[in-house]
Motif scaffolding. Sequence first.
Motif, PDB file in Angstrom:
ATOM      1  N   ILE A 129      -2.436  16.221 -27.231  1.00  0.00           N
ATOM      2  CA  ILE A 129      -2.972  16.161 -25.864  1.00  0.00           C
ATOM      3  C   ILE A 129      -4.520  16.347 -26.140  1.00  0.00           C
ATOM      4  O   ILE A 129      -4.889  17.370 -26.560  1.00  0.00           O
ATOM      5  CB  ILE A 129      -2.620  17.226 -24.886  1.00  0.00           C
ATOM      6  CG1 ILE A 129      -1.047  16.759 -24.873  1.00  0.00           C
ATOM      7  CG2 ILE A 129      -3.255  17.103 -23.589  1.00  0.00           C
ATOM      8  CD1 ILE A 129      -0.695  15.379 -24.164  1.00  0.00           C
ATOM      9  N   ARG A 130      -5.402  15.365 -25.789  1.00  0.00           N
ATOM     10  CA  ARG A 130      -6.857  15.695 -25.592  1.00  0.00           C
ATOM     11  C   ARG A 130      -7.316  16.067 -24.387  1.00  0.00           C
ATOM     12  O   ARG A 130      -8.558  16.804 -24.428  1.00  0.00           O
ATOM     13  CB  ARG A 130      -7.559  14.099 -26.095  1.00  0.00           C
ATOM     14  CG  ARG A 130      -7.163  13.744 -27.391  1.00  0.00           C
ATOM     15  CD  ARG A 130      -7.163  12.023 -27.636  1.00  0.00           C
ATOM     16  NE  ARG A 130      -8.760  11.905 -27.056  1.00  0.00           N
ATOM     17  CZ  ARG A 130      -8.744  10.348 -27.173  1.00  0.00           C
ATOM     18  NH1 ARG A 130      -8.031   9.606 -27.695  1.00  0.00           N
ATOM     19  NH2 ARG A 130     -10.289  10.123 -26.935  1.00  0.00           N
ATOM     20  N   GLN A 131      -6.793  16.012 -23.282  1.00  0.00           N
ATOM     21  CA  GLN A 131      -7.089  16.573 -22.177  1.00  0.00           C
ATOM     22  C   GLN A 131      -5.924  16.605 -21.120  1.00  0.00           C
ATOM     23  O   GLN A 131      -5.008  15.973 -20.951  1.00  0.00           O
ATOM     24  CB  GLN A 131      -8.306  15.584 -21.325  1.00  0.00           C
ATOM     25  CG  GLN A 131      -9.038  16.140 -20.178  1.00  0.00           C
ATOM     26  CD  GLN A 131      -9.677  17.425 -20.346  1.00  0.00           C
ATOM     27  OE1 GLN A 131     -10.565  17.517 -21.100  1.00  0.00           O
ATOM     28  NE2 GLN A 131      -9.384  18.443 -19.450  1.00  0.00           N
ATOM     29  N   ILE A 132      -6.131  17.688 -20.365  1.00  0.00           N
ATOM     30  CA  ILE A 132      -5.217  18.166 -19.114  1.00  0.00           C
ATOM     31  C   ILE A 132      -5.919  17.567 -17.783  1.00  0.00           C
ATOM     32  O   ILE A 132      -7.016  18.214 -17.914  1.00  0.00           O
ATOM     33  CB  ILE A 132      -4.701  19.463 -19.335  1.00  0.00           C
ATOM     34  CG1 ILE A 132      -3.828  19.602 -20.672  1.00  0.00           C
ATOM     35  CG2 ILE A 132      -3.920  19.788 -17.950  1.00  0.00           C
ATOM     36  CD1 ILE A 132      -3.480  21.336 -20.755  1.00  0.00           C
ATOM     37  N   PHE A 133      -5.038  16.983 -17.133  1.00  0.00           N
ATOM     38  CA  PHE A 133      -5.632  16.736 -15.901  1.00  0.00           C
ATOM     39  C   PHE A 133      -4.823  17.479 -14.601  1.00  0.00           C
ATOM     40  O   PHE A 133      -3.479  17.495 -14.911  1.00  0.00           O
ATOM     41  CB  PHE A 133      -5.811  15.121 -15.424  1.00  0.00           C
ATOM     42  CG  PHE A 133      -6.836  14.541 -16.304  1.00  0.00           C
ATOM     43  CD1 PHE A 133      -8.151  14.369 -15.774  1.00  0.00           C
ATOM     44  CD2 PHE A 133      -6.429  14.005 -17.595  1.00  0.00           C
ATOM     45  CE1 PHE A 133      -9.302  13.859 -16.427  1.00  0.00           C
ATOM     46  CE2 PHE A 133      -7.259  13.313 -18.259  1.00  0.00           C
ATOM     47  CZ  PHE A 133      -8.742  13.315 -18.110  1.00  0.00           C
ATOM     48  N   THR A 134      -5.273  17.743 -13.405  1.00  0.00           N
ATOM     49  CA  THR A 134      -4.322  18.315 -12.521  1.00  0.00           C
ATOM     50  C   THR A 134      -4.442  17.244 -11.408  1.00  0.00           C
ATOM     51  O   THR A 134      -5.587  16.879 -10.948  1.00  0.00           O
ATOM     52  CB  THR A 134      -4.715  19.770 -12.100  1.00  0.00           C
ATOM     53  OG1 THR A 134      -6.144  19.760 -11.840  1.00  0.00           O
ATOM     54  CG2 THR A 134      -4.407  20.646 -13.218  1.00  0.00           C
ATOM     55  N   ASN A 135      -3.345  16.902 -10.471  1.00  0.00           N
ATOM     56  CA  ASN A 135      -3.265  16.037  -9.431  1.00  0.00           C
ATOM     57  C   ASN A 135      -3.517  16.937  -8.298  1.00  0.00           C
ATOM     58  O   ASN A 135      -2.482  17.282  -7.645  1.00  0.00           O
ATOM     59  CB  ASN A 135      -2.048  15.650  -9.616  1.00  0.00           C
ATOM     60  CG  ASN A 135      -2.058  14.096  -8.565  1.00  0.00           C
ATOM     61  OD1 ASN A 135      -2.871  14.123  -7.699  1.00  0.00           O
ATOM     62  ND2 ASN A 135      -1.078  13.323  -8.701  1.00  0.00           N
ATOM     63  N   GLY A 136      -4.549  17.437  -7.935  1.00  0.00           N
ATOM     64  CA  GLY A 136      -4.952  17.761  -6.510  1.00  0.00           C
ATOM     65  C   GLY A 136      -5.247  19.381  -6.921  1.00  0.00           C
ATOM     66  O   GLY A 136      -5.098  20.079  -7.863  1.00  0.00           O
ATOM     67  N   PRO A 139      -8.544  14.544  -7.567  1.00  0.00           N
ATOM     68  CA  PRO A 139      -8.031  14.244  -6.075  1.00  0.00           C
ATOM     69  C   PRO A 139      -6.717  14.081  -5.952  1.00  0.00           C
ATOM     70  O   PRO A 139      -6.257  13.179  -6.638  1.00  0.00           O
ATOM     71  CB  PRO A 139      -9.084  13.504  -5.105  1.00  0.00           C
ATOM     72  CG  PRO A 139      -9.712  12.598  -6.401  1.00  0.00           C
ATOM     73  CD  PRO A 139      -9.585  13.485  -7.655  1.00  0.00           C
ATOM     74  N   SER A 140      -5.880  14.624  -5.024  1.00  0.00           N
ATOM     75  CA  SER A 140      -4.506  14.567  -4.924  1.00  0.00           C
ATOM     76  C   SER A 140      -4.090  12.850  -4.596  1.00  0.00           C
ATOM     77  O   SER A 140      -4.843  12.511  -3.505  1.00  0.00           O
ATOM     78  CB  SER A 140      -3.967  15.452  -3.796  1.00  0.00           C
ATOM     79  OG  SER A 140      -2.669  15.169  -3.610  1.00  0.00           O
ATOM     80  N   THR A 141      -3.252  12.446  -5.132  1.00  0.00           N
ATOM     81  CA  THR A 141      -2.799  11.212  -4.709  1.00  0.00           C
ATOM     82  C   THR A 141      -1.605  11.225  -3.744  1.00  0.00           C
ATOM     83  O   THR A 141      -1.402  10.012  -3.035  1.00  0.00           O
ATOM     84  CB  THR A 141      -2.005  10.552  -6.017  1.00  0.00           C
ATOM     85  OG1 THR A 141      -0.922  11.536  -6.486  1.00  0.00           O
ATOM     86  CG2 THR A 141      -3.040  10.157  -7.128  1.00  0.00           C
ATOM     87  N   SER A 142      -1.313  12.644  -3.022  1.00  0.00           N
ATOM     88  CA  SER A 142      -0.320  12.529  -2.029  1.00  0.00           C
ATOM     89  C   SER A 142      -0.844  11.873  -0.781  1.00  0.00           C
ATOM     90  O   SER A 142      -2.093  11.803  -0.518  1.00  0.00           O
ATOM     91  CB  SER A 142      -0.271  14.041  -1.688  1.00  0.00           C
ATOM     92  OG  SER A 142       0.514  14.266  -0.580  1.00  0.00           O
ATOM     93  N   PRO A 143       0.103  11.293  -0.083  1.00  0.00           N
ATOM     94  CA  PRO A 143      -0.273  10.803   1.143  1.00  0.00           C
ATOM     95  C   PRO A 143      -0.815  11.875   2.157  1.00  0.00           C
ATOM     96  O   PRO A 143      -1.633  11.546   3.265  1.00  0.00           O
ATOM     97  CB  PRO A 143       1.285  10.253   1.644  1.00  0.00           C
ATOM     98  CG  PRO A 143       2.232  10.871   1.084  1.00  0.00           C
ATOM     99  CD  PRO A 143       1.644  11.254  -0.156  1.00  0.00           C
ATOM    100  N   ALA A 144      -0.747  13.121   1.801  1.00  0.00           N
ATOM    101  CA  ALA A 144      -1.231  14.252   2.748  1.00  0.00           C
ATOM    102  C   ALA A 144      -2.795  14.012   2.582  1.00  0.00           C
ATOM    103  O   ALA A 144      -3.541  14.774   3.506  1.00  0.00           O
ATOM    104  CB  ALA A 144      -0.585  15.704   2.385  1.00  0.00           C
ATOM    105  N   ASN A 145      -3.141  13.657   1.597  1.00  0.00           N
ATOM    106  CA  ASN A 145      -4.645  13.450   1.128  1.00  0.00           C
ATOM    107  C   ASN A 145      -5.192  12.539   1.686  1.00  0.00           C
ATOM    108  O   ASN A 145      -5.754  11.413   0.930  1.00  0.00           O
ATOM    109  CB  ASN A 145      -4.884  13.598  -0.132  1.00  0.00           C
ATOM    110  CG  ASN A 145      -6.554  13.742  -0.686  1.00  0.00           C
ATOM    111  OD1 ASN A 145      -7.202  14.152   0.282  1.00  0.00           O
ATOM    112  ND2 ASN A 145      -6.634  13.677  -1.888  1.00  0.00           N
TER     113      ASN A 145
END
Length: 166
Positions: free
Chosen positions: A110-117, A140-146
């Motif tokens: 793993i070269r990089q960790i990303f967080t979804n939201g 930024p979150s991929t959720s429909p709430a966003n």
Amino acid sequence: MAESSHVLHEIHPVFNTDSRILILGSFPSVKSRESQFFYGHPRNRFWNLIATLTDEPLPVGTEEKKSLLLAHHIAVWDVIASCDIEGSSDSSIRNVVPNDLTEILQTASIRQIFTNGGTADRLYKKYCFPQTQQKAICLPSTSPANAAWSKERLLTKWNQICPYLE
């Protein structure tokens, strides 16, 4: 208001020895828990973004989604192993038990960790960073709430994953 219940994360992480990035969500939505796979809500933009960024067709079904991720060296899991949650509401999350990321980080390069939201990022910093000592990049979150973020706007931020996949 939905009633809070303690829920166990039952979806296995997707990764292999060739995985170069790890994308962490917070906790699976009700739709994801029903489908037993990540980003199961039909309006979640995750799969559409990943397909666009990798120049692949939109995957249909769990096996196609796993194949897309692994073919492009992407590992996916969530920060939380179990928690109290009302429906799919990230803001209702309480009593967090974090996932142990050790197996992924010891198996994959793993070269990089990303967080979804933002929720995934906040929880990663609180529960996982002390163990991993690897900084995450918050996407930024991929959720429909966003809903404030269009697909085009999301792509301008999510394209940060591309250099790590080459």
